[in-house]
Design an enzyme around this catalytic site. Sequence first.
Site, mmCIF file in Angstrom:
data_model
loop_
_atom_site.group_PDB
_atom_site.id
_atom_site.type_symbol
_atom_site.label_atom_id
_atom_site.label_comp_id
_atom_site.label_asym_id
_atom_site.label_seq_id
_atom_site.Cartn_x
_atom_site.Cartn_y
_atom_site.Cartn_z
ATOM 1 N N HIS A 27 74.817 72.676 63.691
ATOM 2 C CA HIS A 27 75.095 71.436 64.423
ATOM 3 C C HIS A 27 76.034 70.587 63.578
ATOM 4 O O HIS A 27 75.863 70.502 62.357
ATOM 5 C CB HIS A 27 73.808 70.667 64.719
ATOM 6 C CG HIS A 27 72.877 71.440 65.593
ATOM 7 N ND1 HIS A 27 73.061 71.555 66.948
ATOM 8 C CD2 HIS A 27 71.790 72.179 65.286
ATOM 9 C CE1 HIS A 27 72.116 72.325 67.441
ATOM 10 N NE2 HIS A 27 71.332 72.724 66.443
ATOM 11 N N TYR A 35 81.840 63.440 65.939
ATOM 12 C CA TYR A 35 82.329 64.811 65.853
ATOM 13 C C TYR A 35 83.678 64.967 65.167
ATOM 14 O O TYR A 35 84.149 66.083 64.983
ATOM 15 C CB TYR A 35 82.403 65.418 67.259
ATOM 16 C CG TYR A 35 81.050 65.455 67.941
ATOM 17 C CD1 TYR A 35 80.091 66.377 67.547
ATOM 18 C CD2 TYR A 35 80.727 64.561 68.948
ATOM 19 C CE1 TYR A 35 78.845 66.417 68.143
ATOM 20 C CE2 TYR A 35 79.482 64.593 69.562
ATOM 21 C CZ TYR A 35 78.552 65.528 69.156
ATOM 22 O OH TYR A 35 77.324 65.551 69.744
ATOM 23 N N PRO A 62 77.911 73.741 75.357
ATOM 24 C CA PRO A 62 78.529 72.742 76.222
ATOM 25 C C PRO A 62 79.149 71.565 75.477
ATOM 26 O O PRO A 62 78.619 71.089 74.476
ATOM 27 C CB PRO A 62 77.381 72.267 77.114
ATOM 28 C CG PRO A 62 76.137 72.678 76.436
ATOM 29 C CD PRO A 62 76.473 73.873 75.611
ATOM 30 N N ASN A 63 80.290 71.179 75.997
ATOM 31 C CA ASN A 63 81.066 70.011 75.561
ATOM 32 C C ASN A 63 81.767 70.182 74.221
ATOM 33 O O ASN A 63 82.533 69.309 73.817
ATOM 34 C CB ASN A 63 80.208 68.741 75.553
ATOM 35 C CG ASN A 63 79.653 68.448 76.931
ATOM 36 O OD1 ASN A 63 80.392 68.459 77.905
ATOM 37 N ND2 ASN A 63 78.369 68.220 77.025
ATOM 38 N N ARG A 87 69.547 61.332 65.471
ATOM 39 C CA ARG A 87 69.923 60.982 66.845
ATOM 40 C C ARG A 87 68.668 60.834 67.708
ATOM 41 O O ARG A 87 67.558 60.708 67.188
ATOM 42 C CB ARG A 87 70.890 62.037 67.367
ATOM 43 C CG ARG A 87 72.163 62.075 66.491
ATOM 44 C CD ARG A 87 73.174 63.059 66.952
ATOM 45 N NE ARG A 87 73.706 62.647 68.244
ATOM 46 C CZ ARG A 87 74.428 63.450 69.002
ATOM 47 N NH1 ARG A 87 74.709 64.677 68.625
ATOM 48 N NH2 ARG A 87 74.896 63.028 70.167
ATOM 49 N N ASN A 139 76.194 77.261 67.825
ATOM 50 C CA ASN A 139 75.985 75.845 68.096
ATOM 51 C C ASN A 139 75.781 75.749 69.598
ATOM 52 O O ASN A 139 76.734 75.668 70.356
ATOM 53 C CB ASN A 139 77.179 75.005 67.637
ATOM 54 C CG ASN A 139 76.936 73.525 67.819
ATOM 55 O OD1 ASN A 139 76.044 73.120 68.555
ATOM 56 N ND2 ASN A 139 77.743 72.709 67.169
ATOM 57 N N ALA A 196 73.617 70.855 73.383
ATOM 58 C CA ALA A 196 72.451 70.298 74.075
ATOM 59 C C ALA A 196 71.459 71.368 74.515
ATOM 60 O O ALA A 196 70.261 71.098 74.608
ATOM 61 C CB ALA A 196 72.909 69.479 75.280
ATOM 62 N N GLU A 214 71.922 78.853 63.134
ATOM 63 C CA GLU A 214 72.055 77.713 64.045
ATOM 64 C C GLU A 214 72.823 76.610 63.327
ATOM 65 O O GLU A 214 72.483 76.257 62.195
ATOM 66 C CB GLU A 214 70.667 77.222 64.449
ATOM 67 C CG GLU A 214 70.679 76.017 65.348
ATOM 68 C CD GLU A 214 69.274 75.506 65.655
ATOM 69 O OE1 GLU A 214 69.181 74.355 66.130
ATOM 70 O OE2 GLU A 214 68.274 76.217 65.410
ATOM 71 N N ARG A 242 86.154 63.955 72.007
ATOM 72 C CA ARG A 242 84.835 63.438 72.357
ATOM 73 C C ARG A 242 84.189 62.755 71.154
ATOM 74 O O ARG A 242 84.063 63.347 70.093
ATOM 75 C CB ARG A 242 83.977 64.630 72.792
ATOM 76 C CG ARG A 242 82.528 64.333 72.909
ATOM 77 C CD ARG A 242 81.746 65.629 73.112
ATOM 78 N NE ARG A 242 80.347 65.305 73.229
ATOM 79 C CZ ARG A 242 79.375 66.102 72.858
ATOM 80 N NH1 ARG A 242 79.642 67.275 72.354
ATOM 81 N NH2 ARG A 242 78.129 65.726 72.992
#
Length: 139
Positions: free
Chosen positions: A98, A23, A10-11, A105, A72, A75, A96, A18
């Site tokens: 990110h 990012y 998502p996103n 964070r 990735n 969330a 995985e 964004r």
Amino acid sequence: MKTLIIINGPNLNLLGKREPNIYGSLSFTEFLQEIKQKYSEIKIEYFQSNIEGELIDKLQSVGFSYDGIILNAAAYTHTSVGIGDAVKAIKTPVVEVHISNTFSREEFRHHSYISPNAKGVILGFGLQSYELAIESFMK
């Protein structure tokens, strides 16, 4: 020729727009073209969805025939037992990834349901995290 797939959650369709301070300003489409040129000896496919079930369906559909998956889950990494279970259930190795360092964070981002069943985890190197994951499959 090896076939890899990048699966984004998502996103991540909003990369380049964004939160560029986290990012970056490059869209994923632009970045994907760059890495496809750079790694022309590998077939790189791409899938993105904001929907958890679609990510699980994609993992299951490619998880027994591809050489590698770069995931990735965004969330969903921190909330989806279902995606974690899908990674555990498939044969294809998963890295995985990110873009940000999730440990710098919010605390809820410090836990991953994917990591225990992943080949490895790469985080915090911006879009280069994907390139590092590709490199891990080149051996």
